[in-house]
Design a protein around this motif. Structure first.
Motif, PDB file in Angstrom:
ATOM      1  N   GLU A 150     101.298  24.591  17.036  1.00  0.00           N
ATOM      2  CA  GLU A 150     101.140  25.180  15.708  1.00  0.00           C
ATOM      3  C   GLU A 150     100.361  24.268  14.767  1.00  0.00           C
ATOM      4  O   GLU A 150      99.512  24.726  13.995  1.00  0.00           O
ATOM      5  N   HIS A 151     100.636  22.972  14.808  1.00  0.00           N
ATOM      6  CA  HIS A 151     100.008  22.034  13.872  1.00  0.00           C
ATOM      7  C   HIS A 151      98.874  21.248  14.521  1.00  0.00           C
ATOM      8  O   HIS A 151      98.543  20.142  14.066  1.00  0.00           O
ATOM      9  N   PRO A 183      95.103  21.913  15.212  1.00  0.00           N
ATOM     10  CA  PRO A 183      93.889  22.746  15.152  1.00  0.00           C
ATOM     11  C   PRO A 183      92.984  22.490  16.343  1.00  0.00           C
ATOM     12  O   PRO A 183      92.846  21.351  16.826  1.00  0.00           O
ATOM     13  N   LYS A 184      92.380  23.536  16.824  1.00  0.00           N
ATOM     14  CA  LYS A 184      91.532  23.425  18.003  1.00  0.00           C
ATOM     15  C   LYS A 184      90.283  22.598  17.733  1.00  0.00           C
ATOM     16  O   LYS A 184      89.768  21.919  18.633  1.00  0.00           O
ATOM     17  N   SER A 185      89.812  22.623  16.495  1.00  0.00           N
ATOM     18  CA  SER A 185      88.565  21.917  16.172  1.00  0.00           C
ATOM     19  C   SER A 185      88.734  20.405  16.142  1.00  0.00           C
ATOM     20  O   SER A 185      87.764  19.664  16.352  1.00  0.00           O
ATOM     21  N   THR A 186      89.946  19.907  15.892  1.00  0.00           N
ATOM     22  CA  THR A 186      90.153  18.457  15.747  1.00  0.00           C
ATOM     23  C   THR A 186      91.093  17.879  16.793  1.00  0.00           C
ATOM     24  O   THR A 186      91.484  16.717  16.689  1.00  0.00           O
ATOM     25  N   THR A 187      91.475  18.659  17.788  1.00  0.00           N
ATOM     26  CA  THR A 187      92.435  18.196  18.792  1.00  0.00           C
ATOM     27  C   THR A 187      91.740  18.068  20.140  1.00  0.00           C
ATOM     28  O   THR A 187      90.991  18.960  20.561  1.00  0.00           O
TER      29      THR A 187
END
Length: 314
Positions: free
Chosen positions: A255-256, A258-262
């Motif tokens: 949930e916490h 984000p796909k863009s920063t993980t």
């Protein structure tokens, strides 16, 4: 008749007693009785009492918007319905002027709302009337469609059906009858479930064709005309009440994140940890994709994979 009269009087007395115990009083001035019978010749009507007043025997009575006559021909109801619909046709006539009239789509919506809705109401019940009686409603249906399309009176009715995308009243009654049948069949707690699924007096209706068959036999005839065999239907399940708060427990480890920063490695690590904690459960994987031309979805569980693509108009 004496036995039937005694049983009816006992039923009236029980209803009256129940009303008194629960704070209701049935008005004898507003109560009428109908003797449903098609026997010819002398056939006396029963004498019933309510609050020491004789219940008048009438030939027809209106109940929930339907007029029932003593012979169940529904001719009084059809005539009443025709008069009401003809009055509503005046609205379409006012809106269908050649110079200031509304569009065809608007007129058809007005027709469906004001007139067709009246023809649909109770058609499952009065649809048992003879074809000669029901034919009186076809003129209303045809006139409403012709006014909505701006067609001539001499226009073939089959062409009017095609242009308006509307079926005949007979086909529409059959469709609504089938809807009611399958609705009853899917609900085993319906009070008419057993009688509709297992109709009786089949030999009587086969020998005396002048007798009007019951609802279950009429549905069977419709299915045979459509070359459709009766098939099992899923039992109706209780739906969630909209006024109740539905709480669903779920675990969302991502949930916490984000796909863009993980990083992908973090996702894999959390996924393997999740599968280790819930290794006793059967995993179900879902996914969806969208492009300019279609939308697809897939579900995978064990060795089973189900994938579908939505229709291009969805």
């Amino acid at each position: 008749m004496g036995f039937v009269e005694r049983k009816l009087q006992e039923a009236v007395n029980k209803i009256s007693e129940w009303g008194k115990k629960n704070g209701f009083r049935i008005s004898s001035q507003k109560t009428v009785a109908i003797h449903f019978c098609r026997r010819r010749g002398l056939h006396l009507d029963p004498k019933l009492l309510l609050n020491d007043c004789t219940i008048p025997i009438v030939r027809d009575a209106k109940y929930l918007g339907l007029i029932f006559d003593s012979k169940l021909t529904f001719k009084p109801h059809v005539n009443y319905l025709k008069r009401k619909c003809i009055q509503s046709l005046n609205i379409i006539k006012m809106l269908s002027g050649t110079s200031h009239g509304a569009e065809t789509s608007t007129l058809l919506k007005v027709y469906k709302t004001l007139i067709r809705s009246k023809l649909d109401y109770g058609c499952v019940v009065y649809g048992s009337a003879s074809k000669s009686v029901l034919k009186a409603l076809d003129t209303v249906h045809h006139q409403g469609l012709r006014l909505s399309l701006g067609a001539f009176r001499t226009s073939p009715i089959q062409s009017v059906y095609v242009l308006s995308n509307e079926p005949s009243l007979e086909l529409r009654r059959e469709r609504l009858t089938l809807n009611t049948f399958f609705k009853i069949k899917s609900n085993s707690s319906h009070p008419m479930h057993y009688k509709v699924i297992n109709p009786i007096y089949g030999s009587l209706f086969s020998l005396r064709l002048s007798f009007t068959p019951t609802f279950g036999f009429r549905v069977g005839q419709i299915l045979r005309n459509l070359n459709v065999n009766d098939f099992p239907i899923l039992e109706k399940v209780d739906e969630f009440r909209p006024w109740k708060d539905i709480k669903l427990n779920f675990i969302d480890d991502f949930e916490h994140l984000p796909k863009s920063t993980t990083s992908t490695l973090i996702y894999k690590s959390i996924f393997y940890d999740h599968r280790h904690r819930f290794s006793n459960y059967e995993p179900v994987f879902t996914d969806g994709s969208k492009s300019e031309v279609h939308v697809g979805t897939a579900v995978a569980m064990g060795n089973t994979v189900v994938s579908e693509r939505l229709h291009k108009f969805c």
